[in-house]
Design an enzyme around this catalytic site. Structure first.
Site, PDB file in Angstrom:
ATOM      1  N   LYS A 208      78.629  85.241  40.419  1.00  0.00           N
ATOM      2  CA  LYS A 208      78.443  83.836  40.989  1.00  0.00           C
ATOM      3  C   LYS A 208      79.477  83.934  42.468  1.00  0.00           C
ATOM      4  CE  LYS A 208      80.299  79.125  40.472  1.00  0.00           C
ATOM      5  NZ  LYS A 208      80.587  78.252  39.307  1.00  0.00           N
ATOM      6  N   GLU A 214      84.521  94.387  38.109  1.00  0.00           N
ATOM      7  CA  GLU A 214      83.616  95.157  37.200  1.00  0.00           C
ATOM      8  C   GLU A 214      82.370  95.273  37.817  1.00  0.00           C
ATOM      9  OE1 GLU A 214      85.684  92.800  36.417  1.00  0.00           O
ATOM     10  OE2 GLU A 214      86.192  92.899  34.307  1.00  0.00           O
ATOM     11  N   GLY A 269      79.579  79.579  35.534  1.00  0.00           N
ATOM     12  CA  GLY A 269      79.024  80.967  35.073  1.00  0.00           C
ATOM     13  C   GLY A 269      78.552  80.876  33.559  1.00  0.00           C
ATOM     14  N   ARG A 270      79.314  80.327  32.610  1.00  0.00           N
ATOM     15  CA  ARG A 270      78.655  80.334  31.325  1.00  0.00           C
ATOM     16  C   ARG A 270      77.720  79.381  31.099  1.00  0.00           C
ATOM     17  NH1 ARG A 270      83.876  78.940  32.103  1.00  0.00           N
ATOM     18  NH2 ARG A 270      84.633  77.023  31.316  1.00  0.00           N
ATOM     19  N   GLU A 355      85.902  80.081  26.435  1.00  0.00           N
ATOM     20  CA  GLU A 355      86.332  79.880  27.693  1.00  0.00           C
ATOM     21  C   GLU A 355      85.996  78.537  28.011  1.00  0.00           C
ATOM     22  OE1 GLU A 355      84.244  81.668  31.447  1.00  0.00           O
ATOM     23  OE2 GLU A 355      85.485  83.298  30.931  1.00  0.00           O
ATOM     24  N   HIS A 386      77.068  91.824   3.999  1.00  0.00           N
ATOM     25  CA  HIS A 386      77.467  93.088   3.446  1.00  0.00           C
ATOM     26  C   HIS A 386      78.782  93.715   4.025  1.00  0.00           C
ATOM     27  CE1 HIS A 386      74.098  93.308   0.811  1.00  0.00           C
ATOM     28  NE2 HIS A 386      73.407  92.731   2.074  1.00  0.00           N
ATOM     29  N   LYS A 514      93.566  89.500  35.606  1.00  0.00           N
ATOM     30  CA  LYS A 514      92.854  89.983  36.707  1.00  0.00           C
ATOM     31  C   LYS A 514      93.789  90.263  38.047  1.00  0.00           C
ATOM     32  CE  LYS A 514      88.542  87.373  36.354  1.00  0.00           C
ATOM     33  NZ  LYS A 514      87.542  86.279  37.004  1.00  0.00           N
TER      34      LYS A 514
HETATM   35  O1  F6P Z   1      86.252  86.350  34.021  1.00  0.00           O
HETATM   36  C1  F6P Z   1      85.834  85.307  33.790  1.00  0.00           C
HETATM   37  C2  F6P Z   1      84.599  84.973  34.690  1.00  0.00           C
HETATM   38  O2  F6P Z   1      85.095  84.281  35.788  1.00  0.00           O
HETATM   39  C3  F6P Z   1      83.479  84.014  33.934  1.00  0.00           C
HETATM   40  O3  F6P Z   1      83.901  82.579  33.939  1.00  0.00           O
HETATM   41  C4  F6P Z   1      82.300  84.332  34.560  1.00  0.00           C
HETATM   42  O4  F6P Z   1      81.178  83.953  33.807  1.00  0.00           O
HETATM   43  C5  F6P Z   1      82.541  85.933  34.802  1.00  0.00           C
HETATM   44  O5  F6P Z   1      83.789  85.915  35.109  1.00  0.00           O
HETATM   45  C6  F6P Z   1      81.649  86.338  35.956  1.00  0.00           C
HETATM   46  O6  F6P Z   1      81.928  86.000  37.397  1.00  0.00           O
HETATM   47  P1  F6P Z   1      80.959  86.223  38.434  1.00  0.00           P
HETATM   48  O7  F6P Z   1      79.650  85.433  38.104  1.00  0.00           O
HETATM   49  O8  F6P Z   1      81.455  85.483  39.567  1.00  0.00           O
HETATM   50  O9  F6P Z   1      80.922  87.680  38.747  1.00  0.00           O
END
Ligand code: F6P
Length: 550
Positions: A208, A214, A269-270, A355, A386, A514
């Site tokens: 987003k 990452e 995002g979620r 979240e 199990h 972060k």
């Molecule tokens: O670190 C949490 C977060 O901001 C989430 O809310 C989001 O879904 C995810 O990181 C990824 O963010 P982006 O889509 O901006 O890379």
């Protein structure tokens, strides 16, 4: 506002008292006394059945819980979300994932503008890309057809699409494989691409913000990997697509403008799998099936928007969750899909729920004086049986559970599905009924044990029972039912956030880590020892500097 004194409100106090009053009730007795209990506490909607009769509740409990929802002005909060009001107050944003699946033909207005034309435009672009790749019209730089799609994203840019893509495996196109890389641990990317032909791979970079550390690291490494094999930067245009709200950053990364799919800041995002973030889903199952997913979600939206609280599935699930969290004191909540293909559901729901509602500050900035979101966890059945069900049956904590299953498996006349279903039903029965000492002793006697052996073993064989569960059944795992199921949980989370008076749509709690990672990263490479942090943090960094380089 009334909700600012939630724990002091008369309805909250009435629920506390009610819980004390009924805490001795045994569900097995309630079933024995009332043969209509299933009818009374179950709800059918479309292809869904929610059985919530195996909960420690009476009709008075539900009446009070519905009153709590009214006290929280749930109706007007729900309308505010659907109407595009800026209910994400800390970020000043509307919350409109429902617009992404709006099939009403009616406009959805944000800041005076109907967003539906843009939504449909991006969906059309997604259809084009998806059709081109699936049909083989889209060729890689060296003229070969795409055989593997690698989605690079994390959190909401990974979990929803990965969960749905896995769940709908029965709808996949055979000659197109979709992979998901999220972890910055290079093993994730390297293991994924190890067996892939670079000339046939399409990377989708989903972020987003297009700033997530990452995802950016994985995207750069993917680009390097591609160019190591195809030594021509022009190849990026045929092998990289991006999904983001930050087009400038995508262009800077080097992805062609035509290969950028957009979405909007009013999609969290979620909550984004319904947007162009769902591209890997569309690639795996086809755009028509993706539209089926949207349709199913829209139907649940309509149900949530229009059904009376007493017959409203997300509302009922949310209120039962509140009952256990705030009045019974349960700190965790298990989601147990009896479906291997739903094996990422719990991970997806962890982000959706934790979240959204893992907060301790009310909308007005005051601390809460009641518990909010529980720990969400789970694994598919029967595997979990199990592993950790022991604790759910005989542990010291009450863990409310959602059991989920499709009435039909993918295969006709599938004996495996019968076994799965029998276990599903049996677990809910066992948790509810338990086993009394007398029953345990009778079994030991029948197994020819003498009194001494019975005395020794009986306490271990007793199951307290009275352990709550919801059963959520649906006809079959299809794009439509899955869409409805996900929307069911989204709205459940929303209702709980309304009652707890928290903002379910921000996530400030992820920021500190972060920030600090950004500070620590360059220090791991510096020549001189790391100082300036607490002794543990310095110690960890210095140990890694030493061991990591040897
Ligand atoms: O670190 C949490 C977060 O901001 C989430 O809310 C989001 O879904 C995810 O990181 C990824 O963010 P982006 O889509 O901006 O890379």
């Amino acid at each position: 506002m009334a909700l600012d004194q939630l724990a002091q409100s008369s309805i909250w106090k009435a629920l506390k008292k009610h819980q004390r009053d009924i805490s001795d009730l045994q569900m097995r007795n309630l079933f024995a006394e009332n043969p209509q209990r299933f009818d009374e506490f179950s709800l059918q909607w479309g292809d869904f059945l929610l059985d919530y009769s195996k909960n420690c509740i009476q009709s008075a409990t539900m009446t009070l819980l519905f009153e709590l929802a009214r006290h929280a002005e749930l109706d007007s909060c729900r309308d505010a979300m659907f109407h595009g009001e800026a209910i994400n107050s800390t970020e000043g944003r509307a919350v409109l994932h429902t617009a992404l699946r709006n099939q009403s033909g009616k406009p959805v207005v944000v800041d005076g503008k109907d967003v539906m034309p843009d939504v449909n435009h991006e969906l059309d672009k997604m259809r084009q890309i998806s059709d081109d790749i699936r049909s083989g019209r889209w060729l890689g730089h060296t003229g070969k057809r795409i055989s593997d799609v690698v989605n690079i994203g994390i959190g909401g840019s990974d979990l929803g699409p990965a969960m749905v893509t896995g769940a709908l495996k029965a709808y996949h196109q055979r000659d197109l494989n979709v992979h998901f890389v999220s972890n910055v641990d290079s093993a994730h990317l390297l293991d994924t691409v190890a067996s892939l032909d670079p000339e046939r791979v399409l990377f989708i970079i989903v972020s987003k913000t297009f700033t997530t550390q990452e995802t950016m690291a994985n995207a750069q490494s993917a680009r390097r990997w591609l160019l190591q094999h195809i030594n021509d930067t022009a190849a990026v245009a045929k092998h990289f697509v991006a999904v983001s709200t930050n087009a400038n950053a995508v262009l800077e990364f080097g992805i062609a403008r035509d290969n950028i799919l957009g979405f909007w800041d009013w999609v969290g995002g979620r909550y984004s799998l319904w947007s162009t973030v769902g591209l890997p889903i569309a690639l795996a199952i086809g755009i028509e099936n993706f539209e089926g997913l949207l349709r199913g979600a829209y139907q649940m939206d309509e149900h949530f928007r229009t059904a009376p609280l007493e017959q409203n599935m997300p509302v009922i699930l949310a209120l039962l969750g509140i009952w256990y969290r705030n009045f019974v004191g349960a700190s965790s909540y298990a989601v147990l899909p009896y479906s291997q293909r739903l094996n990422r559901l719990s991970a997806y729901l962890q982000q959706l729920d934790m979240e959204s509602n893992g907060k301790s500050t009310r909308k007005n900035g005051e601390p809460v004086d009641y518990d909010t979101g529980p720990i969400i966890w789970g694994e598919p059945g029967t595997n979990g049986q199990h592993a950790f069900y022991q604790l759910i049956h005989q542990g010291t904590e009450i863990i409310p559970c959602d059991f989920l299953i499709a009435a039909q498996g993918d295969q006709p006349n599938d004996e495996h599905h019968d076994i799965l279903t029998a276990n599903f039903i049996a677990q809910t029965e066992a948790l509810m009924r338990g086993k009394t000492e007398a029953e345990a002793r009778a079994e030991l006697l029948a197994a020819d044990m003498d009194v001494e052996q019975q005395d020794q073993l009986a306490p271990h064989k007793v199951f307290p029972g009275n352990r709550p569960s919801n059963s959520i059944l649906f006809r079959k795992l299809t794009p439509e039912t899955l869409g409805s199921l996900i929307a069911l949980y989204e709205h459940k989370v929303f209702v709980q956030g309304v009652i707890w008076n928290i903002n379910s749509f921000d996530q400030w709690g992820v920021e500190l880590g972060k920030q600090l990672a950004g500070v620590i990263l360059p220090k791991l490479k510096q020549a001189e020892p790391v100082t300036g942090h607490d002794a543990s943090t310095n110690g960890l960094a210095n140990w890694v500097r030493e061991m990591g380089s040897s």
